[in-house]
Design a protein around this motif. Structure first.
Motif, short mmCIF file in Angstrom:
data_model
loop_
_atom_site.label_atom_id
_atom_site.label_comp_id
_atom_site.label_asym_id
_atom_site.label_seq_id
_atom_site.Cartn_x
_atom_site.Cartn_y
_atom_site.Cartn_z
N LEU A 1 1.36 -4.76 -6.24
CA LEU A 1 1.08 -5.96 -5.46
C LEU A 1 -0.43 -6.17 -5.46
CD1 LEU A 1 3.48 -5.29 -2.41
CD2 LEU A 1 3.93 -6.68 -4.44
N PRO A 2 -0.96 -6.73 -6.54
CA PRO A 2 -2.42 -6.80 -6.68
C PRO A 2 -3.12 -7.60 -5.60
CG PRO A 2 -1.32 -8.12 -8.35
CD PRO A 2 -0.26 -7.33 -7.68
N PHE A 3 -2.47 -8.61 -5.03
CA PHE A 3 -3.13 -9.42 -4.01
C PHE A 3 -3.35 -8.62 -2.72
CE2 PHE A 3 1.26 -9.82 -2.87
CZ PHE A 3 1.29 -10.07 -1.51
N LEU A 4 -2.62 -7.49 -2.56
CA LEU A 4 -2.84 -6.60 -1.43
C LEU A 4 -3.57 -5.33 -1.83
CD1 LEU A 4 0.60 -6.83 0.45
CD2 LEU A 4 -1.57 -7.88 1.10
N GLY A 5 -3.81 -5.17 -3.12
CA GLY A 5 -4.48 -3.95 -3.60
C GLY A 5 -3.57 -2.75 -3.67
N ILE A 6 -2.24 -2.96 -3.71
CA ILE A 6 -1.27 -1.87 -3.78
C ILE A 6 -0.87 -1.66 -5.22
CG2 ILE A 6 1.05 -1.12 -3.11
CD1 ILE A 6 0.71 -2.67 -0.51
N SER A 7 -1.09 -0.45 -5.75
CA SER A 7 -0.82 -0.16 -7.16
C SER A 7 0.61 0.27 -7.42
CB SER A 7 -1.79 0.92 -7.66
OG SER A 7 -1.71 2.07 -6.84
N GLY A 8 1.39 0.54 -6.36
CA GLY A 8 2.80 0.87 -6.54
C GLY A 8 3.04 2.25 -7.13
N ASN A 9 2.32 3.26 -6.64
CA ASN A 9 2.41 4.61 -7.20
C ASN A 9 3.23 5.57 -6.33
OD1 ASN A 9 0.76 4.09 -9.48
ND2 ASN A 9 -1.07 4.29 -8.21
N LEU A 10 4.01 5.03 -5.39
CA LEU A 10 4.73 5.91 -4.48
C LEU A 10 5.68 6.84 -5.23
CD1 LEU A 10 5.37 6.75 -1.57
CD2 LEU A 10 7.10 4.95 -1.51
N ALA A 11 6.36 6.33 -6.25
CA ALA A 11 7.32 7.15 -6.99
C ALA A 11 6.65 8.31 -7.73
CB ALA A 11 8.08 6.27 -7.99
N PHE A 12 5.35 8.18 -7.98
CA PHE A 12 4.60 9.23 -8.67
C PHE A 12 3.81 10.11 -7.71
CE2 PHE A 12 4.85 5.44 -11.38
CZ PHE A 12 5.59 5.95 -12.43
N GLY A 13 4.01 9.91 -6.41
CA GLY A 13 3.32 10.72 -5.42
C GLY A 13 1.94 10.23 -5.06
N GLY A 14 1.59 9.02 -5.45
CA GLY A 14 0.30 8.44 -5.11
C GLY A 14 -0.59 8.25 -6.32
N PRO A 15 -1.82 7.77 -6.12
CA PRO A 15 -2.44 7.47 -4.81
C PRO A 15 -1.89 6.20 -4.17
CG PRO A 15 -3.95 6.89 -6.57
CD PRO A 15 -2.77 7.55 -7.23
N LEU A 16 -1.89 6.20 -2.83
CA LEU A 16 -1.42 5.08 -2.05
C LEU A 16 -2.60 4.34 -1.42
CD1 LEU A 16 1.51 6.86 -0.14
CD2 LEU A 16 1.56 5.81 -2.41
N GLU A 17 -2.45 3.04 -1.27
CA GLU A 17 -3.51 2.24 -0.66
C GLU A 17 -3.05 1.54 0.62
OE1 GLU A 17 -2.37 1.53 -3.78
OE2 GLU A 17 -3.86 2.53 -5.03
N GLY A 18 -1.74 1.29 0.75
CA GLY A 18 -1.23 0.61 1.93
C GLY A 18 -1.85 -0.77 2.10
N VAL A 19 -2.00 -1.20 3.34
CA VAL A 19 -2.54 -2.54 3.62
C VAL A 19 -4.05 -2.51 3.77
CG1 VAL A 19 -0.41 -3.28 4.73
CG2 VAL A 19 -2.24 -2.26 6.12
N PHE A 20 -4.69 -1.40 3.38
CA PHE A 20 -6.13 -1.23 3.62
C PHE A 20 -6.97 -1.45 2.37
CE2 PHE A 20 -3.80 1.25 6.72
CZ PHE A 20 -4.37 0.84 7.91
N GLY A 21 -6.35 -1.65 1.22
CA GLY A 21 -7.09 -2.02 0.02
C GLY A 21 -7.48 -0.88 -0.88
N THR A 22 -7.87 0.26 -0.32
CA THR A 22 -8.25 1.43 -1.11
C THR A 22 -7.62 2.69 -0.50
OG1 THR A 22 -10.26 1.95 0.16
CG2 THR A 22 -10.47 0.38 -1.67
N ARG A 23 -7.51 3.72 -1.29
CA ARG A 23 -6.93 4.96 -0.77
C ARG A 23 -7.83 5.62 0.26
NH1 ARG A 23 -7.31 9.51 -5.60
NH2 ARG A 23 -9.50 9.25 -6.15
N SER A 24 -9.14 5.48 0.10
CA SER A 24 -10.05 6.07 1.09
C SER A 24 -9.92 5.38 2.44
CB SER A 24 -11.50 5.98 0.59
OG SER A 24 -11.69 6.76 -0.58
#
Length: 425
Positions: A156-179
């Motif tokens: 979901l690029p407009f939210l900055g979510i790369s969709g890596n949950l199935a691979f164990g991350g990294p996750l960004e959620g609704v915050f734009g970056t993993r940090s």
């Protein structure tokens, strides 16, 4: 004034001074501040600015309605006021005054909202409001990661979510970056644990919230978040030990702790390359270090003043466009809050910011170690997390981070301030 007008005024005053409105205001303010990336992604910067104006207007009404019952003595930290004043004055010499003015407006607005929250809610109520906001944001983050990484298997690029949950991350959620997600989850984790220990929320809700925050922290797979979590864990353990000591030895050990922290900080700075290598930070820290070096090369001609406050970087303005051009990538910040303050507000601004953070840390820490209620631990650990995160991110200076820092600074000043010795009005 007609009776109908008088009745309407009385009703408005009762509503604005009511506890439910103050609770809702605190929750919505924290959620909006930390959800800035989500809000701007959905309705743009103008929509977020409109929400900020709305919160400021409502906060003004709440403060005016409660004005007669608020005791101001010692509650407004002078360190916060000085830093805000210096930021505002920087528009005079700013290289980008058109960017500085809205940045100062946002900084003042969030500081005002934080002051309203701190003056109208006690600490346990602030904890509950913050916990509710983080539950909503972290829960939404997990839900969107599931949708993106599992259900539709598409970023979901407009939210900055790369969709890596199935691979164990990294996750960004609704915050734009993993940090940013990791910092928010750590702040949420502190809040949820305090809620659990104070029994202010149902047991099942707190356990689920703690599991959610811990899972998202692991899902970020960020070395900087891992270091921040380790620092928070050490601070929590030290705080627990200090709370068990008797007052006399505790005072001595406070100075010992201060000396140890200064020594560790000095050693860490002198041997930073070896520390990075041992911790295996690799490429991420190399990129950050290159950014920090380039930022230091672009300090303002007057290092006392800086380039002028902009908060986040303005990519087409001086000196940010030169930094981006040298590194070959666009940066939103210096990825270091203290370096950003140095760049934008100079040595004077950095000194004032360190004074603000230092007083907030010392006051909240002393309150946490000297008062028995567990709720007093919250502000101290939040300040530790925010100040430590400032070494790897600049989110401390913006929206959510700035809001919580000012809230905790006001809480600390309310408990420990030299102005409490002044005569009551």
């Amino acid at each position: 004034m007609r009776p109908a007008d008088f009745d309407a005024f009385s009703v408005a005053a009762r509503v604005l001074s009511s506890a439910p409105l103050a609770a809702a205001f605190a929750t919505i303010a924290v959620a909006t501040a930390f959800g800035e990336h989500l809000v701007t992604s959905l309705i743009g910067v103008a929509g977020f600015s409109a929400m900020l104006v709305g919160l400021t207007t409502i906060g003004t009404g709440i403060l005016l309605a409660r004005l007669p019952i608020i005791e101001w003595r010692g509650l407004l930290p002078i360190s916060v006021l000085l830093f805000l004043a210096w930021s505002a004055v920087s528009v005079v010499w700013s290289a980008t005054p058109l960017a500085t003015l809205p940045a100062i407006g946002g900084q003042l607005a969030w500081a005002f909202i934080a002051i309203v929250i701190a003056l109208t809610r006690d600490t346990i109520q602030i904890v509950r409001a913050t916990g509710t906001a983080f539950r909503a944001l972290l829960g939404t983050s997990l839900a969107l990661e599931v949708v993106s990484g599992v259900l539709i298997d598409t970023p979901l690029p407009f939210l900055g979510i790369s969709g890596n949950l199935a691979f164990g991350g990294p996750l960004e959620g609704v915050f734009g970056t993993r940090s940013a997600l990791g910092i928010a989850a750590l702040l949420g984790l502190v809040t949820f644990v305090v809620e659990w220990r104070t029994r202010s929320v149902r047991h099942g809700v707190t356990i689920g919230s703690i599991a959610l925050a811990a899972g998202l922290i692991l899902g970020t797979r960020s070395p900087s978040v891992a270091l921040l979590a380790a620092a928070l864990g050490i601070a929590t353990a030290v705080l627990y030990v200090f709370r068990q000591l008797r007052p006399e030895p505790r005072r001595t050990w406070q100075f010992v702790l201060l000396a140890v922290l200064a020594l560790v900080g000095l050693i860490g700075y002198l041997f930073r390359s070896e520390v990075f290598r041992v911790l295996g930070l690799g490429l991420e820290i190399e990129q950050r270090y290159a950014l920090w070096q380039e930022t230091l090369r672009r300090l303002a001609p007057s290092e006392l003043n800086g380039w002028g406050w902009t908060g986040g970087w303005v990519s087409d303005a001086v000196p940010y466009r030169f930094i981006d051009a040298s590194l070959g990538r666009t940066n939103d910040s210096a990825l270091n809050a203290y370096l950003d303050v140095y760049l934008q507000l100079g040595l004077i601004g950095l000194a004032l910011f360190l004074l603000l953070g230092g007083l907030a840390l010392v006051r909240t820490w002393l309150i946490a170690t000297n008062r028995r209620s567990v709720v007093h631990v919250w502000a101290a650990l939040i300040v530790v997390t925010l100040l430590a995160s400032g070494a790897a991110e600049s989110s401390l200076l913006l929206s959510g981070g700035w809001l919580l820092l000012v809230v905790c600074a006001v809480i600390g000043a309310g408990g420990l301030s030299w102005r409490h010795k002044l005569p009551e009005r």
